[in-house]
Design a protein around this motif. Structure first.
Motif, PDB file in Angstrom:
ATOM      1  N   MET A   1      -6.006  -2.379  -8.328  1.00  0.00           N
ATOM      2  CA  MET A   1      -5.625  -1.892  -7.007  1.00  0.00           C
ATOM      3  C   MET A   1      -4.207  -1.332  -7.058  1.00  0.00           C
ATOM      4  O   MET A   1      -3.357  -1.869  -7.749  1.00  0.00           O
ATOM      5  N   GLN A   2      -4.025  -0.242  -6.362  1.00  0.00           N
ATOM      6  CA  GLN A   2      -2.694   0.394  -6.382  1.00  0.00           C
ATOM      7  C   GLN A   2      -2.371   0.907  -4.992  1.00  0.00           C
ATOM      8  O   GLN A   2      -3.266   1.364  -4.269  1.00  0.00           O
ATOM      9  N   ARG A   3      -1.111   0.776  -4.611  1.00  0.00           N
ATOM     10  CA  ARG A   3      -0.678   1.360  -3.340  1.00  0.00           C
ATOM     11  C   ARG A   3       0.796   1.727  -3.415  1.00  0.00           C
ATOM     12  O   ARG A   3       1.578   1.015  -4.042  1.00  0.00           O
ATOM     13  N   ALA A   4       1.144   2.834  -2.787  1.00  0.00           N
ATOM     14  CA  ALA A   4       2.548   3.249  -2.764  1.00  0.00           C
ATOM     15  C   ALA A   4       3.054   3.227  -1.331  1.00  0.00           C
ATOM     16  O   ALA A   4       2.337   3.613  -0.403  1.00  0.00           O
ATOM     17  N   PHE A   5       4.266   2.743  -1.176  1.00  0.00           N
ATOM     18  CA  PHE A   5       4.902   2.693   0.151  1.00  0.00           C
ATOM     19  C   PHE A   5       6.198   3.490   0.069  1.00  0.00           C
ATOM     20  O   PHE A   5       6.887   3.454  -0.943  1.00  0.00           O
ATOM     21  N   ARG A   6       6.518   4.180   1.140  1.00  0.00           N
ATOM     22  CA  ARG A   6       7.789   4.904   1.178  1.00  0.00           C
ATOM     23  C   ARG A   6       8.619   4.347   2.318  1.00  0.00           C
ATOM     24  O   ARG A   6       8.106   4.167   3.425  1.00  0.00           O
ATOM     25  N   ILE A   7       9.892   4.097   2.031  1.00  0.00           N
ATOM     26  CA  ILE A   7      10.766   3.638   3.120  1.00  0.00           C
ATOM     27  C   ILE A   7      12.027   4.500   3.158  1.00  0.00           C
ATOM     28  O   ILE A   7      12.448   5.063   2.147  1.00  0.00           O
ATOM     29  N   GLN A   8      12.612   4.611   4.332  1.00  0.00           N
ATOM     30  CA  GLN A   8      13.910   5.259   4.468  1.00  0.00           C
ATOM     31  C   GLN A   8      14.979   4.269   4.008  1.00  0.00           C
ATOM     32  O   GLN A   8      14.746   3.059   4.002  1.00  0.00           O
ATOM     33  N   SER A   9      16.156   4.794   3.645  1.00  0.00           N
ATOM     34  CA  SER A   9      17.209   3.894   3.166  1.00  0.00           C
ATOM     35  C   SER A   9      17.924   3.214   4.337  1.00  0.00           C
ATOM     36  O   SER A   9      19.091   3.470   4.627  1.00  0.00           O
ATOM     37  N   GLU A  10      17.172   2.357   5.020  1.00  0.00           N
ATOM     38  CA  GLU A  10      17.690   1.604   6.176  1.00  0.00           C
ATOM     39  C   GLU A  10      17.243   0.146   6.013  1.00  0.00           C
ATOM     40  O   GLU A  10      16.068  -0.109   5.722  1.00  0.00           O
ATOM     41  N   LEU A  11      18.159  -0.773   6.283  1.00  0.00           N
ATOM     42  CA  LEU A  11      17.820  -2.204   6.123  1.00  0.00           C
ATOM     43  C   LEU A  11      16.643  -2.618   6.988  1.00  0.00           C
ATOM     44  O   LEU A  11      15.848  -3.471   6.601  1.00  0.00           O
ATOM     45  N   ARG A  12      16.526  -2.004   8.177  1.00  0.00           N
ATOM     46  CA  ARG A  12      15.458  -2.449   9.085  1.00  0.00           C
ATOM     47  C   ARG A  12      14.066  -2.125   8.552  1.00  0.00           C
ATOM     48  O   ARG A  12      13.072  -2.633   9.062  1.00  0.00           O
ATOM     49  N   GLU A  63      10.691   4.844  -2.950  1.00  0.00           N
ATOM     50  CA  GLU A  63       9.251   4.605  -3.096  1.00  0.00           C
ATOM     51  C   GLU A  63       9.006   3.273  -3.803  1.00  0.00           C
ATOM     52  O   GLU A  63       9.674   2.959  -4.792  1.00  0.00           O
ATOM     53  N   VAL A  64       8.094   2.507  -3.252  1.00  0.00           N
ATOM     54  CA  VAL A  64       7.722   1.222  -3.843  1.00  0.00           C
ATOM     55  C   VAL A  64       6.240   1.296  -4.184  1.00  0.00           C
ATOM     56  O   VAL A  64       5.415   1.508  -3.306  1.00  0.00           O
ATOM     57  N   ASP A  65       5.939   1.174  -5.459  1.00  0.00           N
ATOM     58  CA  ASP A  65       4.555   1.272  -5.919  1.00  0.00           C
ATOM     59  C   ASP A  65       4.104  -0.091  -6.447  1.00  0.00           C
ATOM     60  O   ASP A  65       4.791  -0.700  -7.260  1.00  0.00           O
ATOM     61  N   LEU A  66       2.981  -0.559  -5.951  1.00  0.00           N
ATOM     62  CA  LEU A  66       2.428  -1.836  -6.412  1.00  0.00           C
ATOM     63  C   LEU A  66       1.100  -1.575  -7.103  1.00  0.00           C
ATOM     64  O   LEU A  66       0.285  -0.792  -6.613  1.00  0.00           O
ATOM     65  N   ARG A  67       0.914  -2.223  -8.227  1.00  0.00           N
ATOM     66  CA  ARG A  67      -0.289  -1.983  -9.014  1.00  0.00           C
ATOM     67  C   ARG A  67      -0.742  -3.305  -9.618  1.00  0.00           C
ATOM     68  O   ARG A  67       0.060  -3.989 -10.268  1.00  0.00           O
ATOM     69  N   THR A  68      -1.978  -3.663  -9.394  1.00  0.00           N
ATOM     70  CA  THR A  68      -2.475  -4.897 -10.025  1.00  0.00           C
ATOM     71  C   THR A  68      -3.471  -4.547 -11.109  1.00  0.00           C
ATOM     72  O   THR A  68      -4.225  -3.574 -11.006  1.00  0.00           O
ATOM     73  N   ALA A  69      -3.451  -5.326 -12.152  1.00  0.00           N
ATOM     74  CA  ALA A  69      -4.421  -5.202 -13.243  1.00  0.00           C
ATOM     75  C   ALA A  69      -4.656  -6.614 -13.776  1.00  0.00           C
ATOM     76  O   ALA A  69      -4.088  -7.574 -13.256  1.00  0.00           O
ATOM     77  N   ASP A  70      -5.484  -6.728 -14.826  1.00  0.00           N
ATOM     78  CA  ASP A  70      -5.788  -8.061 -15.362  1.00  0.00           C
ATOM     79  C   ASP A  70      -4.537  -8.784 -15.847  1.00  0.00           C
ATOM     80  O   ASP A  70      -4.467 -10.012 -15.823  1.00  0.00           O
ATOM     81  N   ASP A  71      -3.556  -7.977 -16.306  1.00  0.00           N
ATOM     82  CA  ASP A  71      -2.353  -8.622 -16.850  1.00  0.00           C
ATOM     83  C   ASP A  71      -1.281  -8.862 -15.793  1.00  0.00           C
ATOM     84  O   ASP A  71      -0.143  -9.172 -16.110  1.00  0.00           O
ATOM     85  N   GLY A  72      -1.615  -8.706 -14.539  1.00  0.00           N
ATOM     86  CA  GLY A  72      -0.675  -9.066 -13.487  1.00  0.00           C
ATOM     87  C   GLY A  72      -0.287  -7.906 -12.595  1.00  0.00           C
ATOM     88  O   GLY A  72      -0.980  -6.885 -12.518  1.00  0.00           O
ATOM     89  N   LEU A  73       0.845  -8.089 -11.922  1.00  0.00           N
ATOM     90  CA  LEU A  73       1.318  -7.116 -10.940  1.00  0.00           C
ATOM     91  C   LEU A  73       2.485  -6.319 -11.521  1.00  0.00           C
ATOM     92  O   LEU A  73       3.382  -6.884 -12.148  1.00  0.00           O
ATOM     93  N   THR A  74       2.452  -5.007 -11.316  1.00  0.00           N
ATOM     94  CA  THR A  74       3.590  -4.161 -11.689  1.00  0.00           C
ATOM     95  C   THR A  74       4.155  -3.542 -10.423  1.00  0.00           C
ATOM     96  O   THR A  74       3.422  -2.952  -9.623  1.00  0.00           O
TER      97      THR A  74
END
Lengths: 137, 111
Positions: A1-12, A63-74
């Motif tokens: 499973m993979q998903r990418a999130f984009r955030i603005q450079s704001e703490l909130r 950009e924050v990209d999360l990717r899961t595979a058998d060997d864990g989360l990247t």
């Protein structure tokens, strides 16, 4: 499973991202006990980026990209700010000493090193990438 | 972030609720420093805190330093997992005074 999130450079943006990361982890079957460490490490890195990496007034997207595979989360965090290698550009956190002598600096990177299994950092052509790996619990 | 307060046996018990992160910590620090003007000793209860980052821990350290300067006592209580693990890997459980529940924390302040 993979998903990418984009955030603005704001703490909130950070608590909002944390909710999305939690939802991703639930869908991906990542144990609940791993969600806090993942969000903590992301929060610490993003807080640092937002506070120090961008020295102009322009809007920046991270950009924050999360990717899961058998060997864990990247986890891959990509930004276009000033490069900062967490493995070589920061002093080790001071973890001993009493209340008077103790300084709090460096704790965020200490969390990253303690809670993640692998840390990689690459910077080229104005683009910085932090790559974190966490093995399945 | 919400901050609830109660007084037990003359000791102010401060209970932040929600997230103690880089967004909320400056406000919480300002709140505590204002309270310390009248209360040299404090108990902080973490039972309603869902999340703490190094920004929140920084506030605890700054508060502990200030309380010490004022000759008071700071006792933290109800620090449960997963918050506890963050305190633990920071080494904060050994430098800050921590107690299980608010009543025990108040007893330590009044001892």
């Amino acid at each position: 499973m993979q998903r990418a999130f984009r955030i603005q450079s704001e703490l909130r943006e950070i608590p909002r991202l944390a909710e999305q990361v939690e939802a991703f982890c639930e869908e991906a079957g990542i144990p609940v006990s791993s969600v806090y460490p993942i969000n903590l490490v992301l929060d610490e890195w993003l807080t640092n980026l937002i506070a120090y990496a961008f020295d102009d007034d322009a809007e920046h997207t991270i950009e924050v990209d999360l990717r899961t595979a058998d060997d864990g989360l990247t986890i891959t965090v990509t930004d276009d700010g000033q490069a900062f290698n967490p493995l070589t550009d920061a002093p080790e956190a001071q973890l001993d000493g009493d209340v008077d002598s103790r300084q709090v600096g460096g704790l965020g990177l200490h969390f990253m090193k303690t809670l993640m299994d692998e840390i990689d950092y690459r910077s080229a052509d104005g683009v910085n990438r932090l790559i974190l790996r966490k093995q399945p619990v | 972030m919400q901050v609830n307060e109660e007084t037990i046996d003359g000791v102010l018990v401060v209970s932040p609720a929600g997230r103690l992160d880089s967004n909320t910590s400056p406000e919480f620090e300002a709140h505590l420093f204002q309270r310390m003007e009248e209360h040299p000793s404090l108990v902080i209860r973490f039972g309603d805190v869902d999340y703490i980052s190094s920004a929140g821990l920084r506030v605890m350290l700054m508060t502990a330093k200030k309380v010490k300067q004022n000759g008071g006592r700071l006792v933290l209580c109800e620090i449960r997992d997963p918050i506890r693990e963050v305190f633990e890997i920071s080494g904060f459980l050994t430098i800050l005074e921590v107690c299980d529940d608010p009543r025990g924390a108040v007893e330590r302040v009044n001892a």
